[in-house]
Design a protein around this motif. Structure first.
Motif, PDB file in Angstrom:
ATOM      1  N   SER A  67      50.324  41.875  39.400  1.00 24.46           N
ATOM      2  CA  SER A  67      49.526  42.611  40.366  1.00 24.46           C
ATOM      3  C   SER A  67      48.641  42.440  41.048  1.00 24.46           C
ATOM      4  N   SER A  68      48.037  43.407  41.396  1.00 25.96           N
ATOM      5  CA  SER A  68      46.784  42.836  42.564  1.00 25.96           C
ATOM      6  C   SER A  68      45.621  42.944  42.255  1.00 25.96           C
ATOM      7  N   LEU A  69      44.537  42.014  41.928  1.00 29.38           N
ATOM      8  CA  LEU A  69      43.542  41.667  41.091  1.00 29.38           C
ATOM      9  C   LEU A  69      42.265  42.718  42.753  1.00 29.38           C
ATOM     10  N   ARG A  70      41.733  43.709  43.331  1.00 33.89           N
ATOM     11  CA  ARG A  70      40.980  43.636  44.376  1.00 33.89           C
ATOM     12  C   ARG A  70      39.945  43.558  44.172  1.00 33.89           C
ATOM     13  N   THR A  71      38.772  43.848  43.283  1.00 34.84           N
ATOM     14  CA  THR A  71      37.599  43.918  42.956  1.00 34.84           C
ATOM     15  C   THR A  71      37.078  43.402  41.817  1.00 34.84           C
ATOM     16  N   THR A  72      35.666  43.073  41.020  1.00 32.82           N
ATOM     17  CA  THR A  72      35.539  42.491  39.453  1.00 32.82           C
ATOM     18  C   THR A  72      34.134  43.394  39.804  1.00 32.82           C
ATOM     19  N   ASP A  73      33.601  43.303  38.432  1.00 34.60           N
ATOM     20  CA  ASP A  73      32.261  43.655  38.691  1.00 34.60           C
ATOM     21  C   ASP A  73      31.713  42.790  36.839  1.00 34.60           C
ATOM     22  N   ILE A  74      31.089  42.175  36.771  1.00 35.56           N
ATOM     23  CA  ILE A  74      30.171  41.776  35.182  1.00 35.56           C
ATOM     24  C   ILE A  74      30.007  42.449  34.814  1.00 35.56           C
ATOM     25  N   VAL A  75      30.710  42.038  33.396  1.00 33.46           N
ATOM     26  CA  VAL A  75      29.640  43.287  32.164  1.00 33.46           C
ATOM     27  C   VAL A  75      28.801  42.265  31.518  1.00 33.46           C
ATOM     28  N   THR A  76      29.857  40.972  31.081  1.00 31.44           N
ATOM     29  CA  THR A  76      28.729  40.532  30.489  1.00 31.44           C
ATOM     30  C   THR A  76      30.114  38.989  30.162  1.00 31.44           C
ATOM     31  N   SER A 112      44.427  28.685  47.780  1.00 29.42           N
ATOM     32  CA  SER A 112      42.578  29.407  47.223  1.00 29.42           C
ATOM     33  C   SER A 112      42.549  30.804  46.290  1.00 29.42           C
ATOM     34  N   ASP A 113      44.077  30.396  45.647  1.00 28.25           N
ATOM     35  CA  ASP A 113      44.359  31.470  44.853  1.00 28.25           C
ATOM     36  C   ASP A 113      44.173  31.190  43.304  1.00 28.25           C
ATOM     37  N   ARG A 114      44.262  32.508  42.727  1.00 25.18           N
ATOM     38  CA  ARG A 114      44.314  32.465  41.193  1.00 25.18           C
ATOM     39  C   ARG A 114      45.294  33.214  40.293  1.00 25.18           C
ATOM     40  N   ILE A 115      45.804  32.538  39.434  1.00 29.49           N
ATOM     41  CA  ILE A 115      46.968  33.741  39.030  1.00 29.49           C
ATOM     42  C   ILE A 115      46.059  34.134  37.415  1.00 29.49           C
ATOM     43  N   VAL A 116      45.627  35.473  37.157  1.00 27.11           N
ATOM     44  CA  VAL A 116      44.488  35.248  35.688  1.00 27.11           C
ATOM     45  C   VAL A 116      45.189  36.092  35.120  1.00 27.11           C
ATOM     46  N   THR A 117      45.143  35.826  33.165  1.00 28.30           N
ATOM     47  CA  THR A 117      46.074  37.439  32.739  1.00 28.30           C
ATOM     48  C   THR A 117      44.587  37.685  32.057  1.00 28.30           C
ATOM     49  N   LEU A 118      44.916  39.182  32.426  1.00 28.21           N
ATOM     50  CA  LEU A 118      43.542  40.382  31.548  1.00 28.21           C
ATOM     51  C   LEU A 118      44.443  41.035  30.533  1.00 28.21           C
ATOM     52  N   PHE A 119      43.039  41.293  30.015  1.00 27.46           N
ATOM     53  CA  PHE A 119      43.386  42.150  28.609  1.00 27.46           C
ATOM     54  C   PHE A 119      42.722  43.644  28.685  1.00 27.46           C
ATOM     55  N   THR A 120      43.644  44.517  29.192  1.00 24.14           N
ATOM     56  CA  THR A 120      43.050  45.878  29.464  1.00 24.14           C
ATOM     57  C   THR A 120      42.624  46.864  28.836  1.00 24.14           C
ATOM     58  N   LEU A 124      47.543  38.292  40.638  1.00 23.45           N
ATOM     59  CA  LEU A 124      46.544  37.678  41.739  1.00 23.45           C
ATOM     60  C   LEU A 124      46.326  37.975  42.194  1.00 23.45           C
ATOM     61  N   ALA A 125      44.602  37.070  42.553  1.00 24.99           N
ATOM     62  CA  ALA A 125      43.326  36.847  42.822  1.00 24.99           C
ATOM     63  C   ALA A 125      42.942  36.541  43.867  1.00 24.99           C
ATOM     64  N   ARG A 126      44.014  37.041  45.165  1.00 20.48           N
ATOM     65  CA  ARG A 126      43.778  36.192  46.404  1.00 20.48           C
ATOM     66  C   ARG A 126      42.125  35.865  46.342  1.00 20.48           C
ATOM     67  N   HIS A 127      42.274  34.493  47.327  1.00 22.93           N
ATOM     68  CA  HIS A 127      40.780  33.867  47.574  1.00 22.93           C
ATOM     69  C   HIS A 127      39.897  33.961  46.343  1.00 22.93           C
ATOM     70  N   GLY A 128      40.174  33.619  44.725  1.00 22.21           N
ATOM     71  CA  GLY A 128      40.099  33.410  43.533  1.00 22.21           C
ATOM     72  C   GLY A 128      39.083  32.780  43.783  1.00 22.21           C
ATOM     73  N   ALA A 131      43.235  34.267  29.982  1.00 20.09           N
ATOM     74  CA  ALA A 131      43.597  33.515  30.846  1.00 20.09           C
ATOM     75  C   ALA A 131      43.623  33.285  32.268  1.00 20.09           C
ATOM     76  N   ALA A 132      43.590  31.930  33.095  1.00 19.48           N
ATOM     77  CA  ALA A 132      43.152  31.511  34.470  1.00 19.48           C
ATOM     78  C   ALA A 132      44.106  30.743  35.132  1.00 19.48           C
ATOM     79  N   MET A 133      44.617  30.663  36.056  1.00 21.42           N
ATOM     80  CA  MET A 133      44.681  28.911  36.618  1.00 21.42           C
ATOM     81  C   MET A 133      45.196  29.284  38.186  1.00 21.42           C
ATOM     82  N   ASP A 134      44.762  28.146  38.835  1.00 23.68           N
ATOM     83  CA  ASP A 134      44.418  28.041  39.729  1.00 23.68           C
ATOM     84  C   ASP A 134      45.918  28.139  40.639  1.00 23.68           C
TER      85      ASP A 134
END
Length: 181
Positions: free
Chosen positions: A68-77, A19-27, A36-40, A12-15
């Motif tokens: 938590s704080s999200l730094r960077t992402t790389d898309i797998v798919t 400029s930020d987004r709060i994202v729910t990730l399943f790792t 929290l994705a700053r400037h997401g 899930a993701a919400m603004d």
């Protein structure tokens, strides 16, 4: 603060703010994590549109209590074939939502992670099917410990194999012929 690298699926993701987004990730490594994705919303260099629901990512995050704080992402798919079919979008969104609702935060569950990724890959490569969705649901419940008893009647406790005749099923589990009204 230590940065962790791991694989994740966006549930899930919400603004948040301008400029930020709060994202729910399943790792795979840390379970469900809210970040929290700053400037997401604006940072193409760091997130490049990766923070969309059911995208599979390699991420760098700093784990904290609470957000938590999200730094960077790389898309797998981003599962492009799912995004072209409204029925597949609904099925993928449903799968992500029930994982989000059923799984507590920070509960590492690699089996459930593999199940979710496998279901999304199946949706991406094949037509959507109610059977596949039911398979996903039953396995999700099984992994989380909500397995239906198929050996004994849920009302009287008698072994189902000892019964002769037809056995009837209900949402609560198996019900033997004697309990059916």
């Amino acid at each position: 603060m230590q940065t962790n690298e791991c694989e994740a699926v966006v549930l899930a993701a919400m603004d948040y703010g301008e400029s930020d987004r709060i994202v729910t990730l399943f790792t795979r490594e840390h379970g469900k994590v809210r970040v929290l994705a700053r400037h997401g919303k604006k940072s193409v260099k760091r997130f490049s549109g990766a923070l969309e629901i059911f995208a599979r990512l390699r991420i760098h995050l700093v784990l904290k209590e609470g957000l938590s704080s999200l730094r960077t992402t790389d898309i797998v798919t981003v599962f492009p074939h799912i995004r072209q079919d409204l029925l597949k979008i609904g099925c993928a969104g449903y799968a992500c939502e029930i994982v989000d609702r059923f799984l507590p935060e920070a509960m590492c569950n690699p089996r459930l992670f593999r199940l979710l990724v496998s279901y999304l890959e199946q949706l991406d490569t094949c037509p959507s099917s109610a059977d596949d969705r039911r398979f996903f649901e039953i396995n999700l419940l099984n992994i989380l410990g909500y397995r239906l008893s198929l050996e004994h009647c849920s009302r009287c406790g008698i072994e189902i194999g000892a019964l002769s005749g037809t056995v009837h099923y209900s949402v609560a589990g198996e019900i033997c012929r004697r309990q059916r009204a």
